[in-house]
Design an enzyme around this catalytic site. Structure first.
Site: not given
Ligand code: GLC
Length: 572
Positions: A207, A272
């Site tokens: 993440d 991500e």
């Molecule tokens: C990422 C997740 C999202 C979350 C953020 C903070 O972008 O996909 O849903 O709010 O991280 O953890």
């Protein structure tokens, strides 16, 4: 020692958002046992793997950010079930040949995590586990240490009475940023990851990677569009020179990779990487930094196409070229729909007359599934669900996403987090037997439920199954290059090439039929290789697509069972 410098083959990954996928125990909340019940369905899509959004212990209310604020990385949150449920899921998924990736929330914990509790008390072992700093004096009052902003609105700093200092949080104040500049914090995180890898998970979706480390000197970010105070004080109005996207993240990733490579079986990582250096624009160069063949992740995912509509043909061409530039040896993963962005169908159908929307959307999915790299299919995207409307579909008092409070309804992500509709004839379209489901099922989703689409030969669901099967039958799509062909509107075309295998992908991105000749877009050699004829007219129906394969020279084309014959296909 890196396992090999060969890129992990492209995958199709199915993303499950557990709260709204399937509720097995009838309490209104999707759960792990519910996912296990639907593994045959997931397998039937033809995907390789599942990414499950977080199921770790997390604060129950909005401060839990739907599980993205983790209170304990080694516990399953009771709302999702038990550790045994998770082990059962893993076993059943593996029995079906599905790999399981859990979500690794790497950049922050919840503020009720034991590490944070100890850090705010100044416990010597934990005091630097988070990013703490004194405030600055300004006009006789104390203000945050610098100008960094939270993605979810407001300052990225909150003052903690107990510690007498500010702590950094890139998202909610209940999500304090881990100080991953410190080796001992990295060690602690890697140890938590190891717990799940040892249990048998096949890897992680990592993440918010661009947020993992920050400038140690905590310098101010420059404003993008002007000089303070003449700018909106928002996260995306700054360059992220100091708050995020720091080179140390790449070093930390190398340690994650080393951990993964220590296992005899393949462990996979998908980072991500949806933010670019300049106010979130152009994430590709950042995402590319994270996928070094020797020391990086297997893939980074971006939303490179998230605002594409059928009218954006030229931008799509730019994206295909950019993927080639930044990911010359693969590693890009396209997130088609996501729990953070509006539903794909509502985006691709924008600017298209309603009667053409589904055909345009199916074609867009064909494009997404023939681009270089891996693809993530978010739950419900295979049904062409549209974005749920607030408050028409989701009353205000039912909203779950904290951004509704911190940034307003426009930013609220609940519209793409409503329950999966399984069977229109059942309560909550088969998601849950409860009177109080996690979120309501929008009325427009009921006729699109899985059971109805299974029966309809022209449904989106059955289209997606064929699309994924055709993708798998074509080695040219597994790796290699994509070359945009010089075609005039409304035609959009590219060649996928991999190890001597060639695939022509051509799309009529308009609501009228369109004809072209092979020599309009291809040179003589390629026309010959693809067994096309010069002068031949290829007519595509409205939003019709044309795929033509050529096997490597000297190899006889093997009939791909699920691949349609290489003829002109009508719009679907
Ligand atoms: C990422 C997740 C999202 C979350 C953020 C903070 O972008 O996909 O849903 O709010 O991280 O953890």
């Amino acid at each position: 020692m890196a396992r090999s410098a060969k890129r992990h083959p492209a995958e199709v990954i199915y993303q499950v958002y557990p709260s709204s996928f399937n509720d097995a125990n009838g309490d209104g909340q999707g759960d792990i046992a519910g996912i296990t019940q639907k593994l045959d369905y997931i397998k039937s899509l033809g995907v390789d793997s599942i990414w499950i959004s977080p199921v770790y212990l997390s604060p129950p209310g909005p401060e839990g950010d739907g599980g993205y604020a983790v209170s304990d990385y080694r516990q399953i949150d009771p709302r999702y079930g038990t550790m045994q449920d998770f082990k059962d899921l893993l076993k059943e998924a593996h029995a079906r040949g599905l790999r399981v990736y859990t979500d690794w929330v790497v950049a922050h914990t919840a503020n009720d995590h034991d590490w944070f509790e100890k850090s705010r008390k100044g416990d010597p072992k934990y005091k630097d586990y988070y990013v703490w700093a004194d405030g600055k004096q300004w006009n006789g009052r104390t203000v945050p240490p610098n100008n960094w902003k939270s993605v979810f609105g407001g300052a990225a700093w909150t003052y903690d009475q107990e510690r007498g200092q500010y702590y950094l949080h890139h998202f909610l104040k209940s999500q304090p940023a881990l100080n991953l500049n410190k080796k001992e914090v990295q060690d602690a995180v890697l140890d938590e990851m190891k717990f799940w890898l040892d249990m048998g998970v096949d890897g992680f979706r990592v993440d918010a990677l661009p947020f993992a480390t920050c400038d140690e000197k905590l310098r101010d970010n420059p404003w993008l569009y002007g000089i303070w105070p003449n700018v909106k004080e928002q996260w995306d109005q700054q360059r992220f020179d100091h708050s995020m996207i720091q080179p140390q993240t790449v070093d930390f990733i190398a340690r994650i990779r080393a951990l993964m490579d220590g296992y005899p079986e393949k462990k996979t990582t998908i980072g991500e990487a949806t933010a670019g250096a300049e106010g979130g624009l152009n994430p590709l160069p950042v995402a590319a930094q994270y996928v070094d063949l020797q020391k990086g992740l297997d893939m980074s995912y971006t939303w490179a196409v998230n605002d594409i509509s059928p009218k954006a043909r030229d931008r799509l061409a730019d994206i295909v070229r950019a993927l080639g530039k930044y990911f010359p040896d693969g590693g890009h993963c396209l997130s088609v729909g996501n729990h953070d962005i509006p539903r794909t169908f509502s985006r691709t159908a924008a600017n298209v007359p309603p009667a053409e929307a589904l055909a345009a959307h199916k074609q867009m999915m064909e494009i997404f599934f023939t681009l270089p790299g891996s693809v993530i299919l978010y739950q419900g995207e295979e049904l062409a669900l549209e974005q749920a409307r607030i408050p028409l579909d989701i009353p205000l008092d039912k909203l779950k996403d904290p951004t509704a409070q911190t940034q307003g309804l426009d930013a609220c992500r609940d519209g793409s987090r409503t329950p999966m509709p399984w069977d229109g004839g059942k309560p909550n379209a088969g998601f849950s037997s409860s009177n109080d489901p996690y979120l309501p099922v929008p009325a427009a989703h009921v006729p699109k439920a899985v059971a109805a689409q299974e029966k309809d030969a022209d449904s989106m669901l059955r289209f997606m199954r064929k699309l994924i099967a055709r993708r798998k039958a074509r080695p040219a799509l597994e790796a290699g290059t994509a070359t945009v062909l010089n075609a005039g509107a409304p035609l959009f075309a590219y060649l996928r090439e991999n190890g001597g295998e060639t695939l022509l992908c051509a799309f009529n991105m308009s609501g009228q039929s369109f004809s072209f000749k092979p020599e309009d877009i291809l040179d003589d050699a390629t026309i010959g290789r693809l067994s096309l004829q010069k002068g031949q007219t290829v007519t595509l129906a409205a939003y019709g697509s044309f795929f033509k394969d050529a096997p490597p020279q000297g190899v006889k084309a093997a009939p791909a069972p699920q691949s349609p014959p290489p003829v002109i296909r009508k719009a679907v």
